[in-house]
Write a protein that holds these residues in place. Structure first.
Motif, PDB file in Angstrom:
ATOM      1  N   ASP A  87       0.829  -1.219   0.000  1.00 24.55           N
ATOM      2  CA  ASP A  87       0.000   0.000   0.000  1.00 24.55           C
ATOM      3  C   ASP A  87       0.855   1.257   0.000  1.00 24.55           C
ATOM      4  OD1 ASP A  87      -2.189  -1.634   0.052  1.00 24.55           O
ATOM      5  OD2 ASP A  87      -2.781  -1.197   2.124  1.00 24.55           O
ATOM      6  N   GLY A  88       2.018   1.175   0.658  1.00 26.39           N
ATOM      7  CA  GLY A  88       2.895   2.354   0.747  1.00 26.39           C
ATOM      8  C   GLY A  88       3.826   2.511  -0.434  1.00 26.39           C
ATOM      9  N   GLY A  89       3.796   1.563  -1.353  1.00 22.98           N
ATOM     10  CA  GLY A  89       4.679   1.643  -2.518  1.00 22.98           C
ATOM     11  C   GLY A  89       6.152   1.554  -2.151  1.00 22.98           C
ATOM     12  N   HIS A  90       6.473   0.744  -1.170  1.00 24.67           N
ATOM     13  CA  HIS A  90       7.858   0.656  -0.703  1.00 24.67           C
ATOM     14  C   HIS A  90       8.692  -0.253  -1.600  1.00 24.67           C
ATOM     15  CE1 HIS A  90       6.868   2.949   2.834  1.00 24.67           C
ATOM     16  NE2 HIS A  90       5.820   2.168   3.063  1.00 24.67           N
ATOM     17  N   ASP A  91      10.017  -0.056  -1.546  1.00 25.30           N
ATOM     18  CA  ASP A  91      10.910  -0.813  -2.428  1.00 25.30           C
ATOM     19  C   ASP A  91      12.044  -1.499  -1.669  1.00 25.30           C
ATOM     20  OD1 ASP A  91      12.408   1.391  -1.699  1.00 25.30           O
ATOM     21  OD2 ASP A  91      12.639   2.189  -3.731  1.00 25.30           O
ATOM     22  N   GLY A  92      11.918  -1.565  -0.348  1.00 24.88           N
ATOM     23  CA  GLY A  92      12.927  -2.235   0.460  1.00 24.88           C
ATOM     24  C   GLY A  92      12.525  -2.211   1.915  1.00 24.88           C
ATOM     25  N   VAL A  93      13.209  -3.018   2.730  1.00 21.41           N
ATOM     26  CA  VAL A  93      12.886  -3.124   4.148  1.00 21.41           C
ATOM     27  C   VAL A  93      14.129  -2.877   4.988  1.00 21.41           C
ATOM     28  CG1 VAL A  93      12.290  -4.770   5.997  1.00 21.41           C
ATOM     29  CG2 VAL A  93      10.902  -4.673   3.920  1.00 21.41           C
TER      30      VAL A  93
END
Length: 381
Positions: A87-93
């Motif tokens: 949902d947040g459009g993230h690309d890594g953790v």
């Protein structure tokens, strides 16, 4: 004494006090533009977490955080984390915290790009090859405890909320691209967490060392890991601000996780069902069950433990080592029985059945039968 080093075994490890300041640089280096920091509820409001978010924010990487993580992370936590990631459009953790935050963070990065259920990737045979490797997001790991070693591991332990069983989910790309080991982050750990996580590191080293499988590199790492725990865990427990002790315990934790590529055993086989059902602290549970398991394994490991005792400067062979473990537990406030952690005798049959099929059981030096598991649980509780 200042301890600073750059290691590439088993992954790139940035080790040293204050190196959390490099967090944003390493995120950018592995291609992150919008990372999601995954941690547990307890850490979410602490100063060290705010500092990490401030570092990311100042570098233009945002300050997104997911903290709905239980002490023994579940599939429900994972589902919510993956939803937050997508949902947040993230690309890594950024996997941040103790074992629970690290394990769930790695699993979120892994599952964000998968279409199959997480249980399809349990650490069985070549099940990991079912995964879409291209869908796995990059991971930067930041341990804030010195115990699990999940920051250098290729797996996560996730509890099935329906069956209350712990499952090991594996993929080579679970291994973080970069790990930041900053002992200053562990200074605020309460004594009980210092004790429990430290004994977890010791259990990893002890079981890896005792495992019958052939892996001389892990064997050596496990032995030196035990020495570091012996020398520095009591110091870290007595004085939480002792940076040298904290740093060496951070090393011991990573070493334990590297070493247990050689195998684990009945300490973990017993501990996993207890943690899944009673939600006990994993490292503390390991510490409680350690002496009965040592006695159970004695016929197969007596000579090996005598060699370890000599290296550790403990006199008396196996008996001397066993007495040392009892003294260490007492010094660290470890309870003698699982009943002190709220574990009852009413589910022994169920836990024993879970223990013998736990993936760690196969590494025990003596076969863990159902009857043996039941007897051990009676003694431990």
């Amino acid at each position: 004494m200042t301890i600073t080093a750059n290691w590439s075994y088993p992954t790139a490890i940035k080790f040293g006090a204050g190196r959390i300041k490099e967090l944003a640089d390493h995120c950018k280096a592995v291609g992150m533009k919008k990372p999601l920091l995954v941690t547990d509820r307890g850490l979410s409001t602490m100063a060290i977490t705010k500092e990490a978010l401030d570092i990311l924010d100042a570098a233009g990487l945002g300050r997104a955080m997911f903290a709905e993580v239980d002490p023994n992370p579940t599939d429900r936590n994972l589902e919510a984390g993956v939803k937050a990631f997508r949902d947040g459009g993230h690309d890594g953790v950024v996997a941040f915290g103790g074992g629970s935050g690290l394990d769930l963070g790695k699993a979120v990065a892994f599952m964000a790009g998968q279409t199959r259920p997480v249980w399809d990737f349990e650490d069985i045979g070549d099940w990991w090859t079912r995964a879409n490797s291209d869908g796995i997001a990059p991971i930067v790991a930041v341990p804030t405890t010195a115990g699990t070693g999940s920051e250098v591991g290729r797996a996560s332990v996730i509890t099935n909320s329906e069956t209350h069983t712990k499952k090991v989910i594996f993929h080579p790309k679970f291994l973080p691209s970069v790990t930041i080991c900053d002992p200053e982050l562990t200074v605020g750990m309460p004594k009980v967490i210092t004790s429990g996580t430290g004994m977890d590191a010791f259990a990893h080293c002890l079981e890896a060392y005792s495992s019958p499988f052939y892996h001389p590199m892990s064997q050596g790492i496990a032995l030196e890991g035990m020495r570091l725990v012996k020398e520095f865990l009591p110091r870290a427990y007595r004085d939480g601000t002792d940076i040298e002790a904290r740093a060496n315990m951070m090393s011991a934790a990573a070493m334990g996780a590297v070493a247990f590529q050689k195998g684990l055993g009945a300490i973990h086989s017993l501990s996993h069902p207890v943690g899944a059902i009673y939600n006990t602290h994993h490292g503390m549970t390991n510490a409680v069950v350690m002496p009965p398991v040592l006695t159970f394994n004695r016929p197969a490991i007596e000579a090996k433990i005598a060699s370890a005792a000599a290296y550790l400067g403990i006199e008396g062979g196996f008996d001397g080592f066993f007495d040392y473990v009892l003294r260490l537990r007492e010094e660290l406030g470890v309870p003698d029985k699982l009943s002190a952690l709220g574990v009852g005798t009413d589910r022994i049959d169920e836990m024993a059945a879970m223990a013998i099929v736990d993936p760690t059981a196969g590494g025990n030096p003596v076969e863990l039968t159902l009857d043996a598991a039941k007897r051990l649980f009676v003694e431990c509780i």
